[in-house]
Design an enzyme around this catalytic site. Structure first.
Site, PDB file in Angstrom:
ATOM      1  NE  ARG A   1      -1.923   1.850   3.485  1.00  0.00           N
ATOM      2  CZ  ARG A   1      -1.938   1.794   4.821  1.00  0.00           C
ATOM      3  NH1 ARG A   1      -2.664   0.889   5.446  1.00  0.00           N
ATOM      4  NH2 ARG A   1      -1.221   2.638   5.536  1.00  0.00           N
TER       5      ARG A   1
ATOM      6  CG  HIS B   1      -6.693   2.559   6.201  1.00  0.00           C
ATOM      7  ND1 HIS B   1      -7.049   1.365   5.610  1.00  0.00           N
ATOM      8  CD2 HIS B   1      -7.787   2.993   6.873  1.00  0.00           C
ATOM      9  CE1 HIS B   1      -8.317   1.087   5.937  1.00  0.00           C
ATOM     10  NE2 HIS B   1      -8.779   2.058   6.683  1.00  0.00           N
TER      11      HIS B   1
ATOM     12  CE1 TYR C   1       0.493   3.357   8.671  1.00  0.00           C
ATOM     13  CE2 TYR C   1      -0.727   5.108   9.768  1.00  0.00           C
ATOM     14  CZ  TYR C   1      -0.546   4.286   8.676  1.00  0.00           C
ATOM     15  OH  TYR C   1      -1.391   4.381   7.602  1.00  0.00           O
TER      16      TYR C   1
END
Lengths: 326, 354
Positions: free
Chosen positions: B251, B255, B264
């Site tokens: 990815r 998100h 993160y």
């Protein structure tokens, strides 16, 4: 006309729909060879084959979730959850998926499915088998919740549910499965979903109930009539969602007094919603506040205590008498 | 039946655009079509993020980095097949005939109106893994109707930890349902890395455990994904049962537009995956074949941008058309009296408040 128990009436409804509509499939835990733990599906696998009536792995969420997929594909699945207390494992698939897909798809996908599940207290089942779950599902917008009180209604309501384009949770009270017989036509008929019925006509007070509490209310009504000579009406809701508000308002407007009897715990229950409807639409017909006779707001107990917490005939009769006082 | 555990990642097209296996036999037009879909996907994704930043779109889940997987899983599907996905499969949805404007409506917060059983695509599913039992149910219905159709279900790596994923695979295996499950392992579930979802080396190890074959393929290699899905679909159609394909991808973005991956995710990770970009390697391959040059690439990009612009304009023009009447009409097929009263009350209140 044959006299059937509720088990036989439901079995007959399933039998008729399996024969009439090749899109109807029945599946769940032990529904095949064993015919269900209460024998509700007895003989159906032998008659219609394993493609139409089959056992699944023990997975409530997948039972309902796969029914959602089948309904999407145009079938009319009739999954069984072995006990309504086990629907907690499928809560998401019932509330967030089956009930909402019609909405989510912009009305293009119908969730024509009936989830059958036994529930109810008084038959000494282990923990979590007897829970009255209906109030939880009243808030599942898009879902209909049906609870029959008689063999005749059970058959007609189940056929109506299977023919309904929207999802129906069909809750069968275990105590009613074999408690009495009633004349039930062997042929196809329907009882409309969303319509209450007057179980016993009266003019002085309305006792509003559903499921096993209808029979209990009728008995309590007879007790009070004998004692006080009052005329007690019992209204059987039959459908919990959507409620037949018109029938509730009509009955209360006629009698001017009402109590609501439910087996489940008190707070946020069906009785609370019925009383809210009366408050909004029939308050000025009332002579007295509307009382509730329910279980307490605690978990359904282990078997030794269950008769203590369930609404008893005496408690229902006492509530009727209190409400009848001038 | 016992299946062996997958032990390595199958690859056909390397990050340099070189073949290390047999590519599917496809005509040049289709190879270019794959390219067009991948480019469309990335441009769509970037535009949706931009629209969201401008306040013209709701929360959106970008798909950057997963274009090859989305194209490769949808391309081998046939007319009667169904696609059941989550929310990061925009390209697959488009390839199966869902209009761009439908996904714009849905991400924009409007009631989507273009799904139907006729499109053979389930609406976007936002609750992780919930779509898996639905996919199995559709596959069981196909099987019951004795059709040679199959379902492709798509799910992310994080969602494979959900009960519904495992219940559904167990159903599929037990009933031999014609289902192909594609796990888009993009490495991250919002902020939680793949290794915190399962101690197993590969998610596809779940396949043999449920009595079906499990495969692991390079998800940034459109050929590897296509070939695996095609073979598994054939197997499903032949009544041989379900299978699971884990596609390893990355990815590249957030998100959704609601989070910031720099908080993160280690910064060197993106740098490590950039050279493995699915579009870069496929572009090199097509250029080597002589199917693509600068002019052709520019033409395709212009065409895709024009198509997207039309969809954005339509989406924005149609926005005021949705009213509360529609909302009430969709709860049940026949609106019960109390809901009709609530509709009338709300409309009266809204009119007063205007």
């Amino acid at each position: 006309m044959p006299k059937w128990t509720m088990v036989k009436a439901i079995n007959n409804a399933l039998d008729l729909k399996l024969a009439q509509d090749p899109n109807v499939l029945i599946f769940g835990e032990d529904v095949g060879k064993n015919g269900g733990v209460f024998r509700v599906t007895d003989g159906l696998q032998a008659k219609f084959g394993e493609e139409r009536v089959f056992d699944t792995p023990l997975a409530e969420s997948a039972i309902i979730g796969s029914a959602v997929g089948m309904a999407t594909y145009g079938l009319r699945p009739v999954p069984e959850i072995q006990f309504a207390g086990f629907t907690y494992l499928a809560f998401h698939q019932i509330v967030a998926q089956a009930a909402r897909l019609h909405f989510r798809s912009g009305g293009t996908i119908d969730m024509a499915m009936v989830i059958r599940a036994p529930f109810g207290g008084g038959v000494r089942t282990p923990e979590l088998h007897a829970d009255s779950v209906e109030a939880l599902y009243m808030q599942a917008q898009g879902l209909k919740v049906v609870i029959p009180a008689t063999p005749y209604d059970a058959k007609g309501l189940l056929i109506a549910a299977i023919e309904d384009p929207d999802p129906v949770l069909f809750l069968e009270h275990m105590k009613l499965y074999r408690s009495f017989r009633q004349e039930v036509p062997a042929e196809h008929y329907t009882v409309p979903i969303g319509k209450a019925a007057i179980a016993r006509e009266g003019s002085d007070i309305s006792v509003i109930a559903y499921g096993a509490m209808v029979q209990a209310s009728v008995k309590a009504a007879e007790m009070v009539e004998q004692k006080l000579g009052a005329s007690v009406e019992v209204l059987d809701l039959r459908t919990i969602a959507p409620l037949d508000e018109e029938a509730i308002v009509n009955s209360v407007s006629k009698t001017g007094r009402a109590i609501v009897v439910q087996e489940g715990p008190r707070a946020g229950g069906v009785a609370a919603e019925v009383i809210a409807v009366i408050n909004e639409q029939a308050l000025y017909s009332l002579y007295k506040p509307v009382l509730r006779v329910t279980s307490p707001d605690g978990p359904y107990p282990f078997t030794v205590m269950e008769d203590d917490i369930l609404p008893s005939l005496d408690r229902i009769a006492a509530a009727i008498e209190t409400t009848l006082e001038p | 039946m016992t299946f062996s555990l997958p032990t390595s990642i199958t690859q056909i097209l390397t990050p340099d655009g070189k073949l290390v296996g047999d590519p599917p036999e496809l005509p040049p037009e289709q190879l270019l079509e794959f390219y067009r879909w991948m480019v469309l996907g990335r441009i769509f994704s970037n535009r949706m993020v931009a629209l969201q930043r401008q306040g013209r779109m709701g929360t959106f889940a970008p798909l950057n980095g997963q274009e090859a997987a989305s194209v490769g899983l949808a391309a081998p599907m046939q007319d009667g097949d169904w696609l059941v996905g989550g929310y990061r499969e925009a390209i697959s949805f488009f390839m199966r005939g869902i209009p761009m404007v439908t996904l714009m409506e849905q991400w924009g917060g409007y009631i989507p109106i273009s799904y139907s059983p006729a499109t053979k695509v389930m609406p976007i599913q936002v609750v992780l893994a919930s779509q898996m039992p639905h996919a199995v149910g559709i596959a069981m219905a196909m099987q019951y109707k004795k059709e040679r159709n199959a379902v492709v279900a798509v799910i992310g790596d994080g969602a494979t930890s959900e009960g519904d994923f495992n219940e559904a695979l167990n159903f599929a295996g037990t009933f031999k349902a014609p289902l192909v499950t594609v796990v888009q392992n993009n490495g991250w579930a919002i902020s939680v890395p793949r290794e915190k979802q399962t101690a197993a080396e590969y998610i596809a190890h779940r396949g043999p455990a449920f009595g079906m074959p499990g495969y692991v393929v390079d998800g940034n290699d459109v050929f590897a994904v296509y070939s695996a899905v095609e073979q598994c679909l054939e197997r499903a159609r032949n009544g041989e049962g379900p299978s699971i394909i884990e596609v390893i991808t990355y990815r590249m973005g957030a998100h959704t537009t609601a989070d910031d991956p720099t908080k993160y995710r280690p910064s060197d990770e993106l740098a490590e995956w950039k050279p493995k970009d699915p579009i870069t390697r496929y572009t090199s391959y097509l250029r080597t074949l002589g199917l693509l040059d600068d002019a052709k690439a520019a033409d395709i990009e212009a065409e895709v941008r024009a198509e997207l612009q039309i969809a954005v304009e339509r989406y924005e023009a149609e926005r005021p058309a949705q009213r509360v009447e529609k909302y009430f009409d969709l709860v049940y097929n026949d609106t019960p009296p109390q809901l009709a009263r609530q509709r009338d009350e709300l409309i009266r209140a809204l009119n007063r408040e205007q």
